[in-house]
Each structure stands twice: as structure tokens, then as C-alpha cells.
Design a protein around this motif. Structure first.
Motif, mmCIF file in Angstrom:
data_model
loop_
_atom_site.group_PDB
_atom_site.id
_atom_site.type_symbol
_atom_site.label_atom_id
_atom_site.label_comp_id
_atom_site.label_asym_id
_atom_site.label_seq_id
_atom_site.Cartn_x
_atom_site.Cartn_y
_atom_site.Cartn_z
ATOM 1 N N ARG A 59 0.824 -1.189 0.000
ATOM 2 C CA ARG A 59 0.000 0.000 0.000
ATOM 3 C C ARG A 59 0.867 1.252 0.000
ATOM 4 O O ARG A 59 1.866 1.343 0.708
ATOM 5 C CB ARG A 59 -0.897 0.019 1.238
ATOM 6 C CG ARG A 59 -1.983 1.100 1.141
ATOM 7 C CD ARG A 59 -2.713 1.375 2.427
ATOM 8 N NE ARG A 59 -2.769 0.280 3.380
ATOM 9 C CZ ARG A 59 -3.393 0.403 4.554
ATOM 10 N NH1 ARG A 59 -3.979 1.543 4.878
ATOM 11 N NH2 ARG A 59 -3.405 -0.586 5.403
ATOM 12 N N THR A 60 0.469 2.243 -0.803
ATOM 13 C CA THR A 60 1.216 3.490 -0.870
ATOM 14 C C THR A 60 1.029 4.279 0.417
ATOM 15 O O THR A 60 -0.103 4.468 0.864
ATOM 16 C CB THR A 60 0.731 4.351 -2.051
ATOM 17 O OG1 THR A 60 0.842 3.587 -3.245
ATOM 18 C CG2 THR A 60 1.563 5.613 -2.172
ATOM 19 N N PRO A 61 2.101 4.767 1.048
ATOM 20 C CA PRO A 61 1.956 5.557 2.269
ATOM 21 C C PRO A 61 1.266 6.878 1.983
ATOM 22 O O PRO A 61 1.260 7.363 0.860
ATOM 23 C CB PRO A 61 3.399 5.765 2.728
ATOM 24 C CG PRO A 61 4.219 5.581 1.501
ATOM 25 C CD PRO A 61 3.501 4.597 0.646
ATOM 26 N N SER A 62 0.689 7.458 3.029
ATOM 27 C CA SER A 62 -0.062 8.698 2.854
ATOM 28 C C SER A 62 0.821 9.863 2.461
ATOM 29 O O SER A 62 0.393 10.777 1.777
ATOM 30 C CB SER A 62 -0.800 9.032 4.155
ATOM 31 O OG SER A 62 0.129 9.127 5.231
ATOM 32 N N ALA A 63 2.077 9.857 2.935
ATOM 33 C CA ALA A 63 2.999 10.948 2.606
ATOM 34 C C ALA A 63 4.246 10.345 1.979
ATOM 35 O O ALA A 63 5.130 9.868 2.658
ATOM 36 C CB ALA A 63 3.378 11.727 3.869
ATOM 37 N N SER A 64 4.264 10.309 0.643
ATOM 38 C CA SER A 64 5.392 9.692 -0.053
ATOM 39 C C SER A 64 6.377 10.763 -0.490
ATOM 40 O O SER A 64 6.032 11.918 -0.685
ATOM 41 C CB SER A 64 4.913 8.903 -1.271
ATOM 42 O OG SER A 64 4.229 9.751 -2.162
ATOM 43 N N THR A 65 7.613 10.330 -0.670
ATOM 44 C CA THR A 65 8.651 11.239 -1.116
ATOM 45 C C THR A 65 8.540 11.460 -2.608
ATOM 46 O O THR A 65 8.454 10.493 -3.372
ATOM 47 C CB THR A 65 10.035 10.645 -0.795
ATOM 48 O OG1 THR A 65 10.092 10.365 0.595
ATOM 49 C CG2 THR A 65 11.150 11.597 -1.190
ATOM 50 N N PRO A 66 8.522 12.715 -3.096
ATOM 51 C CA PRO A 66 8.432 12.942 -4.530
ATOM 52 C C PRO A 66 9.671 12.426 -5.245
ATOM 53 O O PRO A 66 10.764 12.424 -4.686
ATOM 54 C CB PRO A 66 8.333 14.478 -4.636
ATOM 55 C CG PRO A 66 8.937 14.983 -3.370
ATOM 56 C CD PRO A 66 8.633 13.966 -2.333
ATOM 57 N N PRO A 67 9.515 11.948 -6.473
ATOM 58 C CA PRO A 67 10.665 11.429 -7.193
ATOM 59 C C PRO A 67 11.742 12.484 -7.360
ATOM 60 O O PRO A 67 11.462 13.659 -7.545
ATOM 61 C CB PRO A 67 10.074 11.023 -8.557
ATOM 62 C CG PRO A 67 8.610 10.842 -8.308
ATOM 63 C CD PRO A 67 8.257 11.827 -7.250
ATOM 64 N N ASP A 68 12.981 12.063 -7.274
ATOM 65 C CA ASP A 68 14.124 12.945 -7.474
ATOM 66 C C ASP A 68 14.903 12.435 -8.677
ATOM 67 O O ASP A 68 15.658 11.466 -8.569
ATOM 68 C CB ASP A 68 15.019 12.948 -6.234
ATOM 69 C CG ASP A 68 16.218 13.884 -6.381
ATOM 70 O OD1 ASP A 68 16.317 14.541 -7.439
ATOM 71 O OD2 ASP A 68 17.050 13.941 -5.467
ATOM 72 N N PRO A 69 14.712 13.053 -9.858
ATOM 73 C CA PRO A 69 15.341 12.546 -11.067
ATOM 74 C C PRO A 69 16.833 12.826 -11.131
ATOM 75 O O PRO A 69 17.519 12.329 -11.996
ATOM 76 C CB PRO A 69 14.592 13.293 -12.174
ATOM 77 C CG PRO A 69 14.196 14.591 -11.534
ATOM 78 C CD PRO A 69 13.924 14.270 -10.091
ATOM 79 N N SER A 70 17.355 13.640 -10.231
ATOM 80 C CA SER A 70 18.761 14.030 -10.292
ATOM 81 C C SER A 70 19.671 12.849 -10.015
ATOM 82 O O SER A 70 19.416 12.034 -9.145
ATOM 83 C CB SER A 70 19.042 15.137 -9.258
ATOM 84 O OG SER A 70 20.434 15.393 -9.196
ATOM 85 N N ARG A 71 20.770 12.768 -10.790
ATOM 86 C CA ARG A 71 21.776 11.746 -10.545
ATOM 87 C C ARG A 71 23.142 12.375 -10.307
ATOM 88 O O ARG A 71 24.128 11.672 -10.231
ATOM 89 C CB ARG A 71 21.866 10.784 -11.749
ATOM 90 C CG ARG A 71 20.610 9.976 -11.995
ATOM 91 C CD ARG A 71 20.367 8.975 -10.885
ATOM 92 N NE ARG A 71 19.205 8.169 -11.158
ATOM 93 C CZ ARG A 71 17.979 8.503 -10.865
ATOM 94 N NH1 ARG A 71 17.735 9.666 -10.283
ATOM 95 N NH2 ARG A 71 16.973 7.708 -11.139
ATOM 96 N N SER A 72 23.180 13.705 -10.214
ATOM 97 C CA SER A 72 24.451 14.372 -10.001
ATOM 98 C C SER A 72 24.875 14.220 -8.549
ATOM 99 O O SER A 72 24.046 14.053 -7.656
ATOM 100 C CB SER A 72 24.329 15.853 -10.362
ATOM 101 O OG SER A 72 23.366 16.471 -9.544
ATOM 102 N N LEU A 73 26.184 14.283 -8.322
ATOM 103 C CA LEU A 73 26.693 14.158 -6.960
ATOM 104 C C LEU A 73 26.381 15.416 -6.173
ATOM 105 O O LEU A 73 26.642 16.526 -6.646
ATOM 106 C CB LEU A 73 28.200 13.928 -6.986
ATOM 107 C CG LEU A 73 28.667 12.531 -7.382
ATOM 108 C CD1 LEU A 73 30.177 12.524 -7.552
ATOM 109 C CD2 LEU A 73 28.252 11.516 -6.334
ATOM 110 N N PRO A 74 25.823 15.289 -4.983
ATOM 111 C CA PRO A 74 25.578 16.472 -4.156
ATOM 112 C C PRO A 74 26.882 17.034 -3.628
ATOM 113 O O PRO A 74 27.920 16.347 -3.604
ATOM 114 C CB PRO A 74 24.708 15.922 -3.021
ATOM 115 C CG PRO A 74 25.055 14.484 -2.931
ATOM 116 C CD PRO A 74 25.379 14.044 -4.328
ATOM 117 N N ALA A 75 26.847 18.276 -3.193
ATOM 118 C CA ALA A 75 28.032 18.891 -2.604
ATOM 119 C C ALA A 75 28.469 18.097 -1.385
ATOM 120 O O ALA A 75 27.656 17.655 -0.592
ATOM 121 C CB ALA A 75 27.714 20.337 -2.207
ATOM 122 N N GLY A 76 29.760 17.903 -1.258
ATOM 123 C CA GLY A 76 30.285 17.177 -0.114
ATOM 124 C C GLY A 76 30.375 15.681 -0.314
ATOM 125 O O GLY A 76 30.843 14.957 0.589
ATOM 126 N N ALA A 77 29.955 15.167 -1.483
ATOM 127 C CA ALA A 77 29.999 13.722 -1.708
ATOM 128 C C ALA A 77 31.436 13.211 -1.737
ATOM 129 O O ALA A 77 31.725 12.107 -1.261
ATOM 130 C CB ALA A 77 29.281 13.361 -3.006
#
Length: 324
Positions: free
Chosen positions: A152-170
Motif C-alpha cells: 500500500r502506498t503511504p499517505s505521505a510519499s517522497t516525490p521522485p528525485d530525477p537528479s543523478r548528479s553528486l551532491p556537494a560534499g559527496a
């Protein structure tokens, strides 16, 4: 008491191990439970996400776990020495940190992959060949992905994040993993403790609290290290109660499956409590795959944990990062 959504998720993770675990018991191979456990960890990803995003994250998590098992089983089959294992785990931790940060996996970091590589590399190669180990792990992971799709899908799901770039500090975070795992592994080898791979795995735990791109919170790293030590030693007491009567392998396998539920139930809420269940799970599946004298096994686990978390905290303190 954790909310119902967390209980449903933990139940799904348990079911992901229960079915393949019972198959192994039915075929008389409880000693292979270790490979199924690693595959079931794929179900831990995507806890509060919708089906599509959950599938993406569980697929990536499964890829990391299967890769770790494949590398570890290959090292075991080729009788690679402890020095090769140290280099392999350090390299895997470094690259895994970059990949998991780019994919925004949660739980964060390469901990489960490091664990899978180190644990399977130290198993007797006569237990099962690399192909068999990978098949057990991959089949279990696939079953977990299927369970995630129908959940079952949770009531508050995380929106998709299409980014694949490395975040700062990686890059800095990857350097911390490299330093921590290498230092823990070297310390374990120099001191001659058994299962030095456990020290390398424990070194990754304090770093998992650090999110690439966010300021470094050293206090949180130290707190996570404390939870790891306290939870591990509490779990060792539970392990002693289970192991010392020398139960049959089938009973150990059943206990391993049962322990996965409370482990996942508390993992995102209180790391120390979760470790009280996770530690005996680890120890019992290790005992199934590679039987050893119980007291020596418990002592090695305690020493390796202290070495590992010390290396993880030191790496977080030494590698520059934005302070909170």
C-alpha cells in the motif's frame, strides 16, 4: 510503539526473508541463510515512498547488495588473503559512498553492501559457489521488490528525485569512508582479532548519519557511534543466551528470520534498540555459515565494533567538511 506504517513496512521486510528462508529450511540448507538475509535487505529501502520511487530505490539497493555478495563470494572462492579483502572493502566503500549519494538512497551510505562483501568473503568456499550465492541473494531481492510493488502506498510519499548528479560534499564523504574502513581493517589485522571485516563494517555506521550536502554534525556522528556500541553489546548478551545452549541449525535459522522484524521496526527511530536485535541476527547467520566457538565469536564482535566506530568517528573529525 512505532506507527502502523512502520509496522507494515517491517512486516513486508520480514516476509521478504520468510519465504526464501523457509525454502532453505525445507531443502535442508539453513547454513545458506546468510545469502538470503543480504538479499532481503533490499526491502529496507523506500520505507515511506510510493510504489514507483520505492521500486527504483529498492532496485538500486538490491544492485549494491548483489554486487557485494558476488565480490565477496568470488574472494572466498579464490582464497584471497586478508590484505586483498581490506583493499576490496575500502574500494567498495569509497565507490559505494559516491554511488549511493548520487542515487539519494535511504538508508544512506554503502553500509549494507560493505557488510555483504566482508561477510561472504570470509565464509568457507565449500559452502556454496559464487553463482549459487548470487542466485540466492538475487532471487530473495527480486521477491522483496515484488512485495514493494504490491504494498500500500503511504499517505505521505517522497516525490521522485530525477537528479543523478553528486551532491556537494559527496567527495569528502567518500574520503571519510575510505579512511575509516582502511584504518579499521588495518587495526584489526595488526591486533590479530578475528573477523576484521566486522571492524570495517562497523566503521561505516557512524558515517551513515552524515548526509552529503548538509553540514557535518560531529555530535550526531559520536551519538550514532555510542548507539552502535551500546546496541551491539546488548545484542551480544542476547546472542549468548541463544548460542550457548547450542541449538540446532534449523532453530537458529528461524530465530534469524524473526529478529529481522524488530530490527527494521526500530532502525529508523532508535539505532541502539535496533542493534539489540540486529547484532544477534548477524551473529546467528554467521554461526550458521561458519560455525565457531561461541565465546570467541562474541569477543571478536565486541572488539571489532569498538575498533570500527572509533575509526568512523576519527574519519569524520579528520576529513574537512562544513560544520553545523
Amino acid at each position: 510503539m512505532p506507527p502502523s506504517a512502520d509496522r507494515r513496512h517491517a512486516g513486508r521486510v520480514l516476509l521478504g526473508l520468510l519465504v526464501p528462508g523457509l525454502v532453505l529450511l525445507g531443502t535442508g540448507r539453513p547454513e545458506l541463510m546468510l545469502y538470503a538475509v543480504f538479499g532481503s535487505f533490499a526491502g529496507m529501502y523506500g520505507r515511506r515512498e510510493g510504489p514507483a520511487e520505492r521500486l527504483r530505490h529498492q532496485f538500486h539497493g538490491a544492485g549494491m547488495l548483489v554486487t557485494g555478495v558476488a565480490l565477496g563470494a568470488t574472494l572466498a572462492a579464490t582464497d584471497a588473503g586478508s590484505g586483498v579483502l581490506l583493499v576490496a572493502v575500502t574500494g567498495f566503500a569509497t565507490l559505494g559512498s559516491l554511488v549511493t549519494d548520487a542515487l539519494r538512497l535511504r538508508p544512506g551510505g554503502p553500509f549494507f553492501g560493505i557488510f555483504a562483501l566482508g561477510a561472504t568473503a570470509t565464509v568457507d568456499p565449500g559452502l556454496v559457489g559464487p553463482l549459487g550465492a548470487v542466485l540466492i541473494c538475487a532471487t530473495t531481492a527480486t521477491w522483496c521488490l515484488a512485495l514493494g510493488l504490491v504494498a500500500r502506498t503511504p499517505s505521505a510519499s517522497t516525490p521522485p528525485d530525477p537528479s543523478r548528479s553528486l551532491p556537494a560534499g559527496a567527495g569528502a564523504q567518500a574520503a571519510r569512508y575510505a579512511l575509516a574502513t582502511a584504518a579499521a581493517g588495518l587495526a584489526g589485522l595488526v591486533l590479530g582479532v578475528d573477523h576484521a571485516n566486522w571492524a570495517m563494517t562497523a566503521a561505516a555506521v557512524p558515517l551513515a548519519i552524515v548526509t552529503a550536502g548538509d553540514p557535518l554534525d560531529l555530535r550526531a556522528v559520536v551519538e550514532r557511534a555510542g548507539h552502535r556500541v551500546a546496541g551491539t553489546f546488548a545484542g551480544l548478551l542476547v546472542t549468548a543466551v541463544v548460542l550457548l545452549p547450542e541449538p540446532r541449525p534449523a532453530m537458529l535459522a528461524l530465530v534469524v528470520m524473526v529478529l529481522l522484524f524488530p530490527t527494521e521496526l526500530f532502525l529508523s527511530r532508535h539505532h541502539g534498540i535496533a542493534l539489540g536485535f540486529f547484532t544477534p541476527l548477524i551473529m546467528l547467520m554467521t554461526e550458521l555459515a561458519a560455525p565457531a566457538e561461541p565465546l570467541g565469536l562474541l569477543l571478536a564482535r565486541g572488539v571489532d565494533t569498538v575498533l570500527g566506530v572509533a575509526a568512523g568517528v576519527a574519519a569524520a573529525a579528520l576529513v574537512p567538511g562544513r560544520e553545523r
